[in-house]
Design an enzyme around this catalytic site. Structure first.
Site, short mmCIF file in Angstrom:
data_model
loop_
_atom_site.label_atom_id
_atom_site.label_comp_id
_atom_site.label_asym_id
_atom_site.label_seq_id
_atom_site.Cartn_x
_atom_site.Cartn_y
_atom_site.Cartn_z
N GLY B 132 -88.39 -49.47 31.97
CA GLY B 132 -87.47 -50.02 30.98
C GLY B 132 -87.89 -51.43 30.59
N SER B 134 -88.88 -52.49 26.64
CA SER B 134 -88.45 -52.88 25.29
C SER B 134 -86.94 -52.80 25.12
CB SER B 134 -89.11 -51.97 24.26
OG SER B 134 -90.49 -52.19 24.22
N GLU B 250 -102.48 -50.47 33.97
CA GLU B 250 -101.95 -49.67 32.88
C GLU B 250 -102.92 -49.55 31.72
OE1 GLU B 250 -98.11 -51.00 31.58
OE2 GLU B 250 -98.16 -49.76 29.78
#
Lengths: 332, 385
Positions: B132, B134, B250
């Protein structure tokens, strides 16, 4: 080992292969003094076996040396000579002193030999020429020489008696492959020079009250320039991955294709960021961006090598494309 | 520029490369009847049964410590596993985030109790996580998050809203970046990470239909959600550092090169037929391979840096920006190649796959940081800001 070597060559080129010297050789001055220093250093014999008086290094060991030739816009064919001497040594042919360019040859009507637009042909002492299933070593001094497209290149033609007397290495040697391998590594070096010079310029040039590198539009162009530099360098490393001195065809295809693509993009970005000053003869950027275009062409442009990879993928391979990526990137 | 020449081509160790054979044998069977337009969903594909099957074989949480149910293997082993999963278009979306980011984050910053509770469940393929980040007014400018966790006697009370949360409607937990002190003006200060059980009262998950007609991301609302004291992960106020430390993981992985690879292989199969082979398509095949090969080598080189405990953020941003460019080139160039022909001879499944990938391709350079954000990070790495 290779760290020590590259430090040695870097120092030599920093001191001797200056932008001023590159300009003088490009405008017609002899390259003999520069070559004599390189010969003295032993680098031209790096890939020749120890038993034959060379350093016995593998291609992967000399990647950084080839790259340094690019970083300094080397105006003589050192990389080509390293590989040509390895070809000669492996064929048991005595190696002459002097630099050696590489070229495909075309027989002339009178039984002579003609090589068109030989990279480094104007400054080299010899040309190793591929003709069908053999290679001939021909002396530039005995060639009829005409100007080629690029200043350091030449179109050379030898008469029948010179060709008949030339030492020859039997067997197929893919000289275009060797040229592509060297040019890719040199492109990696020249790209690095273009990138660092452009970064420095963006930090120094002030417009609208601040260095132009503070503007986001310029920052993003520099980011893209760094991406091409970074990817091309890895590609050129891949091109030099070989346990011995002989490059692997598919790895070189990756190397030459990716570095050539980067050359076009990087030259355009560097000139865009430099503005008019980058277009002047006096400013050093042009020494490197002109090399980007020259080495992109030497040994085949990107499409030439895309075709090599494409034929492998389409005609020879089965299964996942991943397997070709693994075959070209896993260390040998 | 030291960042640039420090990337050296690196070998995958033989013991890790050896994992490829069993993984590929399994995938060749498991995926043989799945059509390409479904496989092209890749790490957006959601299939809990497939995840549990992978977990049964020890292929979820491969790099996590054995004492928490993981495989205890190296980052290279995971590279091999993930590379095969993506190239076969395996539906790995259920556990993707938990395996790549959430469990490693919990291991790095979590309490012993949190590790024992969450990590083994991730490794069994039973706990799925979303991230979570944006919010409606905090996208690329993440420091502006307003969702707030306020302390009370029972722990924390959560209020606010997240948006564009990938897979939230299929997940058990969210690791949310929230404000625990100060206000949006305090930027990076006062941010923390909390684990939210998405079944708690006050949590509403609303999938957002995307342009393909499917739902991959969601809005998530928090209305006085009561969190236990141990919902906080790591230290209060250190959320920003915790979030950014994971970004190299990532951004540099194989998922930034292979998002269009199922389409590419499907197209290649057609180009390998006498009817499909043209000189232009052969050249295009080579052009894509020449782009992907150096990227793979760079991605492995970054994996080696991560394995040594370094955090090569700038290099990872570079690889992602170039990699997503190639991922987007593939559908655009293949469409040009196929639609210059008389398409009655082109297999329908290939055209359907192309259509799907063409539609989702814009997201490749949005998820995990937009192009502009990445280029800004590179510029910072170059000393320009």
């Amino acid at each position: 080992v290779d760290d020590l070597l590259s430090r040695g060559l870097r120092q030599l080129l920093q001191d001797q292969c200056t932008p001023q010297l590159v300009r003088r050789i490009e405008s017609g001055e002899s390259a003999a003094a520069l070559w004599a220093m390189l010969e003295e250093s032993g680098f031209p014999d790096a890939l020749v076996g120890e038993a034959q008086g060379g350093a016995g290094l593998a291609l992967s060991d000399v990647f950084e040396l080839l790259e340094l030739c690019g970083t300094h816009a080397m105006p003589v064919p050192l990389g080509e000579t390293m590989l040509a001497r390895a070809v000669l040594a492996s064929a048991g042919i005595e190696r002459p002193a002097g630099s050696i360019a590489l070229a495909p040859g075309h027989g002339t009507a009178g039984g002579g030999m003609r090589c068109v637009n030989v990279p480094g042909g104007r400054v080299a002492d010899w040309v190793l020429v591929q003709r069908r299933d053999e290679c001939l070593l021909l002396p530039v001094a005995q060639a009829e020489r005409t100007a080629a497209v690029l200043v350091l290149d030449a179109t050379l033609e030898w008469n029948v008696s010179t060709v008949a007397a030339a030492p020859r290495a039997e067997g197929t040697h893919d000289l275009q492959l060797l040229q592509a391998c060297v040019s890719a590594a040199q492109l990696a070096g020249a790209l690095m020079s273009v990138f660092t010079r452009t970064l420095q310029y963006a930090n120094e040039r002030v417009q609208f009250g601040r260095p132009i590198g503070k503007f986001q539009a310029i920052q993003h162009q520099l980011a893209v320039l760094s991406e091409h530099t970074f990817a091309a360098r890895m590609a050129a490393q891949i091109g030099c991955h070989a346990p011995g001195w002989r490059p692997d065809r598919l790895r070189v295809a990756v190397a030459k294709a990716r570095t050539s693509e980067a050359a076009v993009e990087a030259a355009a970005l560097a000139h865009a960021i430099h503005g008019a000053i980058g277009f002047t003869a006096e400013y050093d950027l042009q020494l490197f961006t002109r090399r980007l275009h020259a080495w992109r062409q030497a040994g085949g442009s990107e499409s030439c090598w895309h075709d090599v990879l494409g034929r492998q993928l389409v005609d020879d391979d089965r299964g996942l494309a991943l397997d070709l990526l693994r075959a070209t990137t896993d260390l040998p | 520029m030291s960042t640039l020449d420090s990337l050296q081509a690196t070998a995958i160790p033989p013991e890790d490369e050896a994992l490829r054979r069993p993984v590929r044998a399994f995938l060749a069977r498991a995926m043989q009847d799945v059509p390409a337009h479904v496989r092209s969903r890749s790490w957006s594909g959601y299939d809990p049964a497939f995840t549990r099957e992978l977990a049964r074989r020890g292929w979820v949480g491969l790099t996590l410590p054995k004492e928490y149910g993981g495989g205890g293997r190296s980052a290279y082993a995971r590279y091999v596993l993930v590379e095969e999963l993506l190239n076969f278009g395996a539906p790995v979306g259920s556990h993707w985030i938990a395996d790549r980011q959430s469990a490693p984050l919990i291991l790095k910053y979590g309490s012993e109790a949190q590790k024992r509770f969450y990590v083994p469940a991730v490794c069994r393929g039973e706990a799925f996580f979303c991230i979570g980040m944006s919010e409606p007014n905090a996208g690329s400018d993440l420091a502006g998050v307003k969702t707030r966790a306020a302390r009370n006697d029972a722990g924390w009370v959560l209020n606010g809203q997240k948006i564009w949360t990938t897979n939230a409607h299929n997940c058990h937990y969210m690791i949310a970046l929230v404000r625990t002190s100060g206000s949006a003006e305090d930027r990076h200060q006062g941010l923390s990470q909390v684990i939210v059980d998405l079944k708690l009262p006050g949590v509403t998950v609303r999938p957002i239909k995307d342009l393909t007609g499917e739902s991959h991301f969601c809005e998530v609302f928090f209305d006085n959600v009561q969190l236990a004291p141990d919902a906080l992960i790591g230290e209060a106020g250190h959320g920003w550092e915790q979030v950014t430390s994971e970004l190299a993981f990532e951004r540099s992985g194989p998922e930034r090169l292979y998002s269009s690879i199922v389409l590419f292989d499907e197209w290649l199969a057609y180009v390998r037929t006498p009817a499909g082979r043209t000189p232009e398509s052969v050249r295009l095949a080579g052009r894509v391979a020449a782009q992907l090969a150096p990227l793979r080598a760079m991605s492995i080189a970054i994996t080696s840096k991560l394995a040594r405990g370094e955090s090569p953020l700038v290099e990872a941003a570079l690889v992602k920006d170039i990699g997503t460019g190639v991922e987007q080139l593939i559908p655009a160039a293949i469409a040009d190649d196929l639609y210059r022909r008389d398409t009655h001879a082109v297999p329908l499944e290939l055209l359907r796959t192309l259509d799907y990938v063409t539609q989702v391709a814009p997201t490749y350079s949005l998820r995990g940081g937009t192009r502009d954000i990445l280029r800004g990070m590179i510029a910072r790495g170059l000393g320009l800001r």
